[in-house]
Design a protein around this motif. Sequence first.
Motif, PDB file in Angstrom:
ATOM      1  N   ALA A 141       1.395  -1.141   5.144  1.00 51.57           N
ATOM      2  CA  ALA A 141       0.061  -1.730   5.270  1.00 51.57           C
ATOM      3  C   ALA A 141      -0.547  -2.148   3.935  1.00 51.57           C
ATOM      4  O   ALA A 141      -1.389  -3.047   3.892  1.00 51.57           O
ATOM      5  CB  ALA A 141      -0.872  -0.755   5.970  1.00 51.57           C
ATOM      6  N   GLY A 142      -0.153  -1.494   2.836  1.00 52.41           N
ATOM      7  CA  GLY A 142      -0.760  -1.870   1.567  1.00 52.41           C
ATOM      8  C   GLY A 142      -0.409  -0.919   0.445  1.00 52.41           C
ATOM      9  O   GLY A 142       0.216   0.126   0.652  1.00 52.41           O
ATOM     10  N   LEU A 143      -0.819  -1.313  -0.757  1.00 51.88           N
ATOM     11  CA  LEU A 143      -0.663  -0.501  -1.958  1.00 51.88           C
ATOM     12  C   LEU A 143      -2.042  -0.212  -2.531  1.00 51.88           C
ATOM     13  O   LEU A 143      -2.974  -1.004  -2.369  1.00 51.88           O
ATOM     14  CB  LEU A 143       0.173  -1.231  -3.012  1.00 51.88           C
ATOM     15  CG  LEU A 143       1.609  -1.600  -2.661  1.00 51.88           C
ATOM     16  CD1 LEU A 143       2.225  -2.421  -3.788  1.00 51.88           C
ATOM     17  CD2 LEU A 143       2.444  -0.346  -2.409  1.00 51.88           C
ATOM     18  N   ALA A 144      -2.159   0.925  -3.212  1.00 50.01           N
ATOM     19  CA  ALA A 144      -3.440   1.289  -3.820  1.00 50.01           C
ATOM     20  C   ALA A 144      -3.181   2.035  -5.119  1.00 50.01           C
ATOM     21  O   ALA A 144      -2.218   2.803  -5.221  1.00 50.01           O
ATOM     22  CB  ALA A 144      -4.266   2.162  -2.871  1.00 50.01           C
ATOM     23  N   PRO A 145      -4.041   1.806  -6.141  1.00 50.45           N
ATOM     24  CA  PRO A 145      -3.880   2.574  -7.383  1.00 50.45           C
ATOM     25  C   PRO A 145      -4.230   4.036  -7.167  1.00 50.45           C
ATOM     26  O   PRO A 145      -5.091   4.370  -6.349  1.00 50.45           O
ATOM     27  CB  PRO A 145      -4.879   1.897  -8.332  1.00 50.45           C
ATOM     28  CG  PRO A 145      -5.882   1.248  -7.439  1.00 50.45           C
ATOM     29  CD  PRO A 145      -5.155   0.865  -6.195  1.00 50.45           C
ATOM     30  N   ARG A 169      -4.507   7.952  -9.484  1.00 50.32           N
ATOM     31  CA  ARG A 169      -4.638   8.420 -10.855  1.00 50.32           C
ATOM     32  C   ARG A 169      -3.299   8.747 -11.487  1.00 50.32           C
ATOM     33  O   ARG A 169      -3.169   8.780 -12.712  1.00 50.32           O
ATOM     34  CB  ARG A 169      -5.566   9.629 -10.935  1.00 50.32           C
ATOM     35  CG  ARG A 169      -5.094  10.874 -10.223  1.00 50.32           C
ATOM     36  CD  ARG A 169      -6.151  11.973 -10.256  1.00 50.32           C
ATOM     37  NE  ARG A 169      -5.727  13.181  -9.572  1.00 50.32           N
ATOM     38  CZ  ARG A 169      -5.042  14.159 -10.145  1.00 50.32           C
ATOM     39  NH1 ARG A 169      -4.703  14.063 -11.421  1.00 50.32           N
ATOM     40  NH2 ARG A 169      -4.699  15.225  -9.454  1.00 50.32           N
ATOM     41  N   ARG A 170      -2.272   8.980 -10.645  1.00 46.47           N
ATOM     42  CA  ARG A 170      -0.940   9.278 -11.173  1.00 46.47           C
ATOM     43  C   ARG A 170       0.058   8.140 -10.979  1.00 46.47           C
ATOM     44  O   ARG A 170       1.232   8.299 -11.300  1.00 46.47           O
ATOM     45  CB  ARG A 170      -0.393  10.548 -10.518  1.00 46.47           C
ATOM     46  CG  ARG A 170      -1.157  11.806 -10.909  1.00 46.47           C
ATOM     47  CD  ARG A 170      -0.487  13.026 -10.328  1.00 46.47           C
ATOM     48  NE  ARG A 170      -1.130  14.256 -10.773  1.00 46.47           N
ATOM     49  CZ  ARG A 170      -0.754  15.474 -10.389  1.00 46.47           C
ATOM     50  NH1 ARG A 170       0.259  15.607  -9.545  1.00 46.47           N
ATOM     51  NH2 ARG A 170      -1.383  16.541 -10.830  1.00 46.47           N
ATOM     52  N   GLY A 171      -0.373   7.013 -10.418  1.00 44.49           N
ATOM     53  CA  GLY A 171       0.560   5.916 -10.217  1.00 44.49           C
ATOM     54  C   GLY A 171       0.095   4.958  -9.138  1.00 44.49           C
ATOM     55  O   GLY A 171      -1.034   4.478  -9.174  1.00 44.49           O
ATOM     56  N   THR A 172       0.965   4.692  -8.156  1.00 36.42           N
ATOM     57  CA  THR A 172       0.669   3.757  -7.074  1.00 36.42           C
ATOM     58  C   THR A 172       1.064   4.383  -5.747  1.00 36.42           C
ATOM     59  O   THR A 172       2.135   4.982  -5.626  1.00 36.42           O
ATOM     60  CB  THR A 172       1.439   2.434  -7.259  1.00 36.42           C
ATOM     61  OG1 THR A 172       1.065   1.841  -8.507  1.00 36.42           O
ATOM     62  CG2 THR A 172       1.134   1.451  -6.136  1.00 36.42           C
ATOM     63  N   GLU A 173       0.186   4.233  -4.747  1.00 36.80           N
ATOM     64  CA  GLU A 173       0.445   4.748  -3.411  1.00 36.80           C
ATOM     65  C   GLU A 173       0.692   3.604  -2.430  1.00 36.80           C
ATOM     66  O   GLU A 173      -0.007   2.584  -2.469  1.00 36.80           O
ATOM     67  CB  GLU A 173      -0.725   5.587  -2.897  1.00 36.80           C
ATOM     68  CG  GLU A 173      -0.660   7.046  -3.249  1.00 36.80           C
ATOM     69  CD  GLU A 173      -1.744   7.858  -2.568  1.00 36.80           C
ATOM     70  OE1 GLU A 173      -1.552   9.080  -2.423  1.00 36.80           O
ATOM     71  OE2 GLU A 173      -2.782   7.293  -2.189  1.00 36.80           O
ATOM     72  N   ALA A 174       1.658   3.789  -1.557  1.00 39.41           N
ATOM     73  CA  ALA A 174       1.899   2.861  -0.448  1.00 39.41           C
ATOM     74  C   ALA A 174       1.494   3.531   0.855  1.00 39.41           C
ATOM     75  O   ALA A 174       1.687   4.737   1.029  1.00 39.41           O
ATOM     76  CB  ALA A 174       3.372   2.467  -0.391  1.00 39.41           C
ATOM     77  N   THR A 175       0.944   2.753   1.773  1.00 37.85           N
ATOM     78  CA  THR A 175       0.588   3.243   3.104  1.00 37.85           C
ATOM     79  C   THR A 175       1.545   2.657   4.130  1.00 37.85           C
ATOM     80  O   THR A 175       1.709   1.436   4.207  1.00 37.85           O
ATOM     81  CB  THR A 175      -0.855   2.861   3.472  1.00 37.85           C
ATOM     82  OG1 THR A 175      -1.754   3.466   2.539  1.00 37.85           O
ATOM     83  CG2 THR A 175      -1.207   3.342   4.877  1.00 37.85           C
ATOM     84  N   VAL A 176       2.178   3.536   4.899  1.00 40.95           N
ATOM     85  CA  VAL A 176       3.135   3.138   5.934  1.00 40.95           C
ATOM     86  C   VAL A 176       2.541   3.502   7.288  1.00 40.95           C
ATOM     87  O   VAL A 176       2.143   4.654   7.509  1.00 40.95           O
ATOM     88  CB  VAL A 176       4.497   3.819   5.732  1.00 40.95           C
ATOM     89  CG1 VAL A 176       5.461   3.435   6.856  1.00 40.95           C
ATOM     90  CG2 VAL A 176       5.090   3.442   4.376  1.00 40.95           C
ATOM     91  N   VAL A 177       2.484   2.522   8.186  1.00 38.91           N
ATOM     92  CA  VAL A 177       1.885   2.707   9.506  1.00 38.91           C
ATOM     93  C   VAL A 177       2.983   2.741  10.560  1.00 38.91           C
ATOM     94  O   VAL A 177       3.865   1.878  10.592  1.00 38.91           O
ATOM     95  CB  VAL A 177       0.895   1.574   9.830  1.00 38.91           C
ATOM     96  CG1 VAL A 177       0.326   1.728  11.248  1.00 38.91           C
ATOM     97  CG2 VAL A 177      -0.235   1.562   8.811  1.00 38.91           C
ATOM     98  N   THR A 178       2.920   3.756  11.430  1.00 39.76           N
ATOM     99  CA  THR A 178       3.851   3.893  12.546  1.00 39.76           C
ATOM    100  C   THR A 178       3.067   3.883  13.846  1.00 39.76           C
ATOM    101  O   THR A 178       2.065   4.593  13.969  1.00 39.76           O
ATOM    102  CB  THR A 178       4.658   5.197  12.439  1.00 39.76           C
ATOM    103  OG1 THR A 178       5.376   5.205  11.203  1.00 39.76           O
ATOM    104  CG2 THR A 178       5.640   5.338  13.589  1.00 39.76           C
TER     105      THR A 178
END
Length: 300
Positions: free
Chosen positions: A139-143, A145-154
Amino acid sequence: MVDRLRPEAAGGMMTAVTLASAPALAPLLARGALRSPFKRPSADAGLPRTRLVLPGLRVDPARLAAYERVCGFAPGPAGGGDTLPVTYPHVLGFPLAMRLMSGRDFPLPLLGLVHTSVGISHRAALPADGTYDLAVHVAGLAPHRRGTEATVVTELRAAGAVVWESRSTYLARHRTGRPGAEPREEPPAALSVVAEWRLAEDVGRRYGAASGDRNPIHLHPLTARLFGFPRAIAHGMWTVARCLAAHGTPATAAVRARFRAPVLLPGTVAYGADGSGRFELRGAGGRLHVSGEVRAVDRD
């Protein structure tokens, strides 16, 4: 097979690809590991514009029964539950998520990726003998504080309606280049201890056999040390499932959980809960491993 285009909320078009069967996890882990050194994670990177769909899915009763045993869910009269545990659709969707996250167009390296949270919307009872359509997309990427997060939707659908949905976040740690640092969040106060659990050294292997997630950090001390852990660590989704098996969930519910610190195997953890739906898992010295909440929701 590419069968249609689907608009995505974040903008642009998403290509829906229909699969004939769930992909095998071992080759995906190997592919993701080989590609990891070449990934350059960034919150501004592009995303896979693919939505993987697996129609006509049926649950294997033996595999379901093995999952229930290792996670502590009460089995049904035939060895597998009459309805699916609230966390089980994550297991069904994991191979599709791995196919997306091991792909060339996924910007985060699979090696070292950390599952940081999961949110589940359980909208209807899920009969264990039902037929479902499964779909997974990024669904998206977000900054972070320790790097980058990805959101995966099921998503899990029955007769065309979404009956279960989850949003998982996965963190790739790297230097962010942002000046200063976000304040560190203080952990919540400890909940009342309900039970203490002694976790065997083979929990990761047993859960891996039931779920298909045989990431080497969960299997043996030697393979875990290759990734910086002193011993094998429990799967994050096992810790949540074990807590929810003890806590219980309403027929329709919203579940939120955060993975705060890895659980080393073997070890002893304390399960805590209160009357408001909150739950947690703590280790030696009160270290918080998992915190979460369950609340009942009305049917749509």
